[in-house]
Design a protein around this motif. Sequence first.
Motif, PDB file in Angstrom:
ATOM      1  N   THR A 124       0.788  -1.230   0.000  1.00  0.00           N
ATOM      2  CA  THR A 124       0.000   0.000   0.000  1.00  0.00           C
ATOM      3  C   THR A 124       0.823   1.284   0.000  1.00  0.00           C
ATOM      4  O   THR A 124       0.243   2.360  -0.182  1.00  0.00           O
ATOM      5  N   ALA A 125       2.133   1.208   0.203  1.00  0.00           N
ATOM      6  CA  ALA A 125       2.958   2.419   0.270  1.00  0.00           C
ATOM      7  C   ALA A 125       3.009   3.088  -1.109  1.00  0.00           C
ATOM      8  O   ALA A 125       3.186   2.430  -2.128  1.00  0.00           O
ATOM      9  N   LYS A 126       2.839   4.398  -1.119  1.00  0.00           N
ATOM     10  CA  LYS A 126       2.908   5.134  -2.378  1.00  0.00           C
ATOM     11  C   LYS A 126       4.341   5.502  -2.719  1.00  0.00           C
ATOM     12  O   LYS A 126       4.673   5.678  -3.882  1.00  0.00           O
ATOM     13  N   ASP A 127       5.181   5.631  -1.723  1.00  0.00           N
ATOM     14  CA  ASP A 127       6.592   5.927  -1.939  1.00  0.00           C
ATOM     15  C   ASP A 127       7.352   4.618  -2.111  1.00  0.00           C
ATOM     16  O   ASP A 127       7.257   3.716  -1.279  1.00  0.00           O
ATOM     17  N   ILE A 128       8.110   4.506  -3.186  1.00  0.00           N
ATOM     18  CA  ILE A 128       8.773   3.233  -3.494  1.00  0.00           C
ATOM     19  C   ILE A 128       9.913   2.944  -2.516  1.00  0.00           C
ATOM     20  O   ILE A 128      10.225   1.790  -2.238  1.00  0.00           O
ATOM     21  N   VAL A 129      10.519   3.978  -1.943  1.00  0.00           N
ATOM     22  CA  VAL A 129      11.586   3.757  -0.965  1.00  0.00           C
ATOM     23  C   VAL A 129      11.015   3.157   0.314  1.00  0.00           C
ATOM     24  O   VAL A 129      11.582   2.216   0.880  1.00  0.00           O
TER      25      VAL A 129
ATOM     26  N   SER B 133       8.346   1.407   0.492  1.00  0.00           N
ATOM     27  CA  SER B 133       7.948   0.062   0.131  1.00  0.00           C
ATOM     28  C   SER B 133       9.142  -0.891   0.169  1.00  0.00           C
ATOM     29  O   SER B 133       9.048  -2.014   0.691  1.00  0.00           O
ATOM     30  N   ALA B 134      10.272  -0.456  -0.346  1.00  0.00           N
ATOM     31  CA  ALA B 134      11.480  -1.291  -0.336  1.00  0.00           C
ATOM     32  C   ALA B 134      11.981  -1.513   1.094  1.00  0.00           C
ATOM     33  O   ALA B 134      12.380  -2.628   1.450  1.00  0.00           O
ATOM     34  N   LEU B 135      11.955  -0.481   1.909  1.00  0.00           N
ATOM     35  CA  LEU B 135      12.391  -0.636   3.303  1.00  0.00           C
ATOM     36  C   LEU B 135      11.436  -1.538   4.084  1.00  0.00           C
ATOM     37  O   LEU B 135      11.871  -2.309   4.941  1.00  0.00           O
ATOM     38  N   SER B 136      10.158  -1.470   3.772  1.00  0.00           N
ATOM     39  CA  SER B 136       9.198  -2.361   4.414  1.00  0.00           C
ATOM     40  C   SER B 136       9.432  -3.809   3.998  1.00  0.00           C
ATOM     41  O   SER B 136       9.285  -4.725   4.796  1.00  0.00           O
ATOM     42  N   LEU B 137       9.807  -4.017   2.735  1.00  0.00           N
ATOM     43  CA  LEU B 137      10.123  -5.364   2.266  1.00  0.00           C
ATOM     44  C   LEU B 137      11.334  -5.927   2.999  1.00  0.00           C
ATOM     45  O   LEU B 137      11.344  -7.101   3.387  1.00  0.00           O
ATOM     46  N   ILE B 138      12.327  -5.097   3.235  1.00  0.00           N
ATOM     47  CA  ILE B 138      13.498  -5.539   3.992  1.00  0.00           C
ATOM     48  C   ILE B 138      13.107  -5.863   5.433  1.00  0.00           C
ATOM     49  O   ILE B 138      13.580  -6.844   6.018  1.00  0.00           O
ATOM     50  N   ALA B 139      12.215  -5.059   6.008  1.00  0.00           N
ATOM     51  CA  ALA B 139      11.748  -5.340   7.368  1.00  0.00           C
ATOM     52  C   ALA B 139      10.990  -6.659   7.430  1.00  0.00           C
ATOM     53  O   ALA B 139      11.153  -7.439   8.387  1.00  0.00           O
ATOM     54  N   VAL B 140      10.187  -6.946   6.403  1.00  0.00           N
ATOM     55  CA  VAL B 140       9.480  -8.230   6.351  1.00  0.00           C
ATOM     56  C   VAL B 140      10.477  -9.368   6.314  1.00  0.00           C
ATOM     57  O   VAL B 140      10.316 -10.395   6.998  1.00  0.00           O
TER      58      VAL B 140
END
Length: 95
Positions: free
Chosen positions: A31-36, A38-45
């Motif tokens: 759902t993040a509109k900012d791609i950065v 989103s990428a940091l959230s993917l790393i957190a996952v």
Amino acid sequence: MDTSIIADVLEIIVFAVMALLAISFALLVVTAKDIVRSALSLIAVMFVVAGLYILLNAQFLGVIQVLVYVGAIGVLILFAVMLTKKQFGSDKDAE
């Protein structure tokens, strides 16, 4: 109370917290509109999944998760995001 019961309850609580963190970060990836972000959230996952592996006594998989996915893929995604050219405004602004 027996100490093994306390340890089991504590393990379930830690697992539940980590599972909720993984779900919330995964939703933020989508759902993040900012791609950065989103990428940091993917790393957190990926970090949380590594923690889940370690919690489930699969330490080797947890370490490999951190080394391969968080280390290599995460850095690759961040570099791709940072090196992508973003346009601000339109060509009419340059005139």
